[in-house]
Design a protein around this motif. Sequence first.
Motif, PDB file in Angstrom:
ATOM      1  N   HIS A   1      -9.031   4.978   1.523  1.00 27.07           N
ATOM      2  CA  HIS A   1      -9.109   3.547   1.802  1.00 27.07           C
ATOM      3  C   HIS A   1      -7.747   2.971   2.167  1.00 27.07           C
ATOM      4  CE1 HIS A   1      -9.805  -0.816   0.510  1.00 27.07           C
ATOM      5  NE2 HIS A   1     -10.471  -0.626   1.627  1.00 27.07           N
ATOM      6  N   ASP A   2      -6.680   3.441   1.504  1.00 26.25           N
ATOM      7  CA  ASP A   2      -5.356   2.905   1.818  1.00 26.25           C
ATOM      8  C   ASP A   2      -4.950   3.237   3.254  1.00 26.25           C
ATOM      9  OD1 ASP A   2      -5.139   5.637   0.667  1.00 26.25           O
ATOM     10  OD2 ASP A   2      -3.027   5.410   1.134  1.00 26.25           O
ATOM     11  N   GLN A   3      -5.432   4.382   3.759  1.00 32.02           N
ATOM     12  CA  GLN A   3      -5.132   4.744   5.146  1.00 32.02           C
ATOM     13  C   GLN A   3      -5.857   3.810   6.117  1.00 32.02           C
ATOM     14  OE1 GLN A   3      -6.430   8.872   4.822  1.00 32.02           O
ATOM     15  NE2 GLN A   3      -4.317   9.580   4.960  1.00 32.02           N
ATOM     16  N   VAL A   4      -7.108   3.498   5.789  1.00 29.69           N
ATOM     17  CA  VAL A   4      -7.877   2.585   6.638  1.00 29.69           C
ATOM     18  C   VAL A   4      -7.240   1.195   6.629  1.00 29.69           C
ATOM     19  CG1 VAL A   4     -10.102   1.417   6.922  1.00 29.69           C
ATOM     20  CG2 VAL A   4     -10.037   3.849   6.378  1.00 29.69           C
ATOM     21  N   LEU A   5      -6.764   0.752   5.461  1.00 32.30           N
ATOM     22  CA  LEU A   5      -6.089  -0.548   5.380  1.00 32.30           C
ATOM     23  C   LEU A   5      -4.856  -0.571   6.281  1.00 32.30           C
ATOM     24  CD1 LEU A   5      -6.237  -1.453   1.565  1.00 32.30           C
ATOM     25  CD2 LEU A   5      -7.654  -2.333   3.419  1.00 32.30           C
ATOM     26  N   ARG A   6      -4.107   0.547   6.286  1.00 32.44           N
ATOM     27  CA  ARG A   6      -2.918   0.614   7.151  1.00 32.44           C
ATOM     28  C   ARG A   6      -3.324   0.596   8.625  1.00 32.44           C
ATOM     29  NH1 ARG A   6      -0.838   4.179   3.152  1.00 32.44           N
ATOM     30  NH2 ARG A   6      -1.487   6.022   4.327  1.00 32.44           N
ATOM     31  N   ASP A   7      -4.411   1.298   8.943  1.00 34.35           N
ATOM     32  CA  ASP A   7      -4.897   1.301  10.331  1.00 34.35           C
ATOM     33  C   ASP A   7      -5.214  -0.121  10.791  1.00 34.35           C
ATOM     34  OD1 ASP A   7      -4.740   4.046  10.370  1.00 34.35           O
ATOM     35  OD2 ASP A   7      -6.869   4.370   9.958  1.00 34.35           O
ATOM     36  N   ILE A   8      -5.932  -0.844   9.934  1.00 33.07           N
ATOM     37  CA  ILE A   8      -6.343  -2.210  10.288  1.00 33.07           C
ATOM     38  C   ILE A   8      -5.122  -3.116  10.410  1.00 33.07           C
ATOM     39  CG2 ILE A   8      -7.613  -4.240   9.481  1.00 33.07           C
ATOM     40  CD1 ILE A   8      -9.636  -2.305   8.206  1.00 33.07           C
TER      41      ILE A   8
ATOM     42  N   ASP B   1     -12.584  -2.554  -8.419  1.00 32.60           N
ATOM     43  CA  ASP B   1     -12.717  -1.107  -8.559  1.00 32.60           C
ATOM     44  C   ASP B   1     -13.363  -0.756  -9.895  1.00 32.60           C
ATOM     45  OD1 ASP B   1     -10.811  -1.339 -10.516  1.00 32.60           O
ATOM     46  OD2 ASP B   1      -9.284  -0.130  -9.519  1.00 32.60           O
ATOM     47  N   SER B   2     -13.468   0.541 -10.171  1.00 33.66           N
ATOM     48  CA  SER B   2     -14.185   1.002 -11.364  1.00 33.66           C
ATOM     49  C   SER B   2     -13.509   0.583 -12.666  1.00 33.66           C
ATOM     50  CB  SER B   2     -14.320   2.530 -11.334  1.00 33.66           C
ATOM     51  OG  SER B   2     -13.044   3.137 -11.238  1.00 33.66           O
ATOM     52  N   THR B   3     -12.219   0.203 -12.589  1.00 32.55           N
ATOM     53  CA  THR B   3     -11.509  -0.217 -13.804  1.00 32.55           C
ATOM     54  C   THR B   3     -11.491  -1.736 -13.959  1.00 32.55           C
ATOM     55  OG1 THR B   3      -9.342  -0.323 -12.696  1.00 32.55           O
ATOM     56  CG2 THR B   3     -10.015   1.809 -13.625  1.00 32.55           C
ATOM     57  N   GLY B   4     -12.117  -2.432 -13.005  1.00 34.72           N
ATOM     58  CA  GLY B   4     -12.167  -3.888 -13.088  1.00 34.72           C
ATOM     59  C   GLY B   4     -11.039  -4.593 -12.358  1.00 34.72           C
ATOM     60  N   ARG B   5     -10.171  -3.820 -11.693  1.00 33.89           N
ATOM     61  CA  ARG B   5      -9.072  -4.439 -10.952  1.00 33.89           C
ATOM     62  C   ARG B   5      -9.585  -5.050  -9.651  1.00 33.89           C
ATOM     63  NH1 ARG B   5      -4.933   0.233  -9.934  1.00 33.89           N
ATOM     64  NH2 ARG B   5      -6.908   1.183  -9.317  1.00 33.89           N
ATOM     65  N   SER B   6      -9.009  -6.174  -9.264  1.00 32.81           N
ATOM     66  CA  SER B   6      -9.346  -6.801  -7.990  1.00 32.81           C
ATOM     67  C   SER B   6      -8.344  -6.314  -6.945  1.00 32.81           C
ATOM     68  CB  SER B   6      -9.281  -8.328  -8.120  1.00 32.81           C
ATOM     69  OG  SER B   6      -9.629  -8.941  -6.891  1.00 32.81           O
ATOM     70  N   LEU B   7      -8.842  -5.603  -5.954  1.00 34.63           N
ATOM     71  CA  LEU B   7      -7.977  -4.993  -4.944  1.00 34.63           C
ATOM     72  C   LEU B   7      -8.337  -5.513  -3.548  1.00 34.63           C
ATOM     73  CD1 LEU B   7      -8.097  -1.314  -6.247  1.00 34.63           C
ATOM     74  CD2 LEU B   7      -6.285  -2.985  -6.614  1.00 34.63           C
ATOM     75  N   PRO B   8      -7.369  -5.502  -2.629  1.00 33.80           N
ATOM     76  CA  PRO B   8      -7.626  -6.034  -1.285  1.00 33.80           C
ATOM     77  C   PRO B   8      -8.464  -5.086  -0.424  1.00 33.80           C
ATOM     78  CG  PRO B   8      -5.412  -5.147  -1.403  1.00 33.80           C
ATOM     79  CD  PRO B   8      -5.970  -5.081  -2.800  1.00 33.80           C
ATOM     80  N   ASN B   9      -9.270  -5.673   0.418  1.00 38.22           N
ATOM     81  CA  ASN B   9      -9.958  -4.909   1.451  1.00 38.22           C
ATOM     82  C   ASN B   9     -10.261  -5.844   2.621  1.00 38.22           C
ATOM     83  OD1 ASN B   9     -12.134  -6.438   0.566  1.00 38.22           O
ATOM     84  ND2 ASN B   9     -13.517  -4.712   0.302  1.00 38.22           N
ATOM     85  N   TYR B  10     -10.939  -5.346   3.615  1.00 36.39           N
ATOM     86  CA  TYR B  10     -11.308  -6.158   4.770  1.00 36.39           C
ATOM     87  C   TYR B  10     -12.815  -6.082   4.983  1.00 36.39           C
ATOM     88  CZ  TYR B  10      -6.454  -6.615   6.437  1.00 36.39           C
ATOM     89  OH  TYR B  10      -5.125  -6.923   6.570  1.00 36.39           O
ATOM     90  N   LEU B  11     -13.354  -7.146   5.563  1.00 31.60           N
ATOM     91  CA  LEU B  11     -14.727  -7.136   6.044  1.00 31.60           C
ATOM     92  C   LEU B  11     -14.641  -7.018   7.562  1.00 31.60           C
ATOM     93  CD1 LEU B  11     -16.238 -10.067   3.932  1.00 31.60           C
ATOM     94  CD2 LEU B  11     -16.200  -7.635   3.384  1.00 31.60           C
TER      95      LEU B  11
END
Length: 230
Positions: A21-28, A53-63
């Motif tokens: 996922h971190d690679q896709v974020l960099r691509d975007i 995520d599975s630990t309850g952390r709020s992490l960035p992503n894109y739609l």
Amino acid sequence: MQAIERTLTSNEVAVMVGRRHDQVLRDIAKIIEHLTDHKSVASDLFIESTYEDSTGRSLPNYLLTKKGCELYATRMTGAKGTQFALSYIERFNEMESHIKEQALKIPETPEEALELMFEFQKGTKEKVAKVEKRVTDLEENTVLSAGDYSYITRRINQRVAEVARGFGKVTNSQRGELHKDINSGVKKITGVSTRTQLRQKHFQKVLDYITDWEPSTATKTIVRQMDLLD
């Protein structure tokens, strides 16, 4: 609501293209950077968002909108690009069909309205659960970062040094036997054949094992016998 439904998360895209996922974020991020003169266009293609995520952390992503997926697909060539195109086209077609079906289901009674609401909630929860599982699987099966791998190596060295002090002054050969024992245990509890195959899901388990590790009776005997041979 329909605009959000007509998007894919960057987490889903990562699974589709077989990248972290971190690679896709960099691509975007790079694509958005190239669209500096068209910021309004970029924001329509890649919508900033977050996920838990599975630990309850709020992490960035894109739609990603359909056009965003099309633009992302241009970064790939060959079979991967074709497979991704087929995957996202199929997903967007499913979403379009779902939206059309929902538009046709106009409730005529309070009971029908409740039934429609429960049906929608059930479908949404199932989709979210599937995405979360895929994201969790992807994250857990990510290869350990260089930093995490180095930390495990340091902890092994520290623990071996702690145990070695109980034998007095040890030779490199004796220390090697202790390293062999602890490394054997790490591979056994994780099911890998070499430490380089460790995954993110193994990280905490390995650290706990290192903390509790004691050499086997056989290893202790070998180390003591090596004293007699010197």
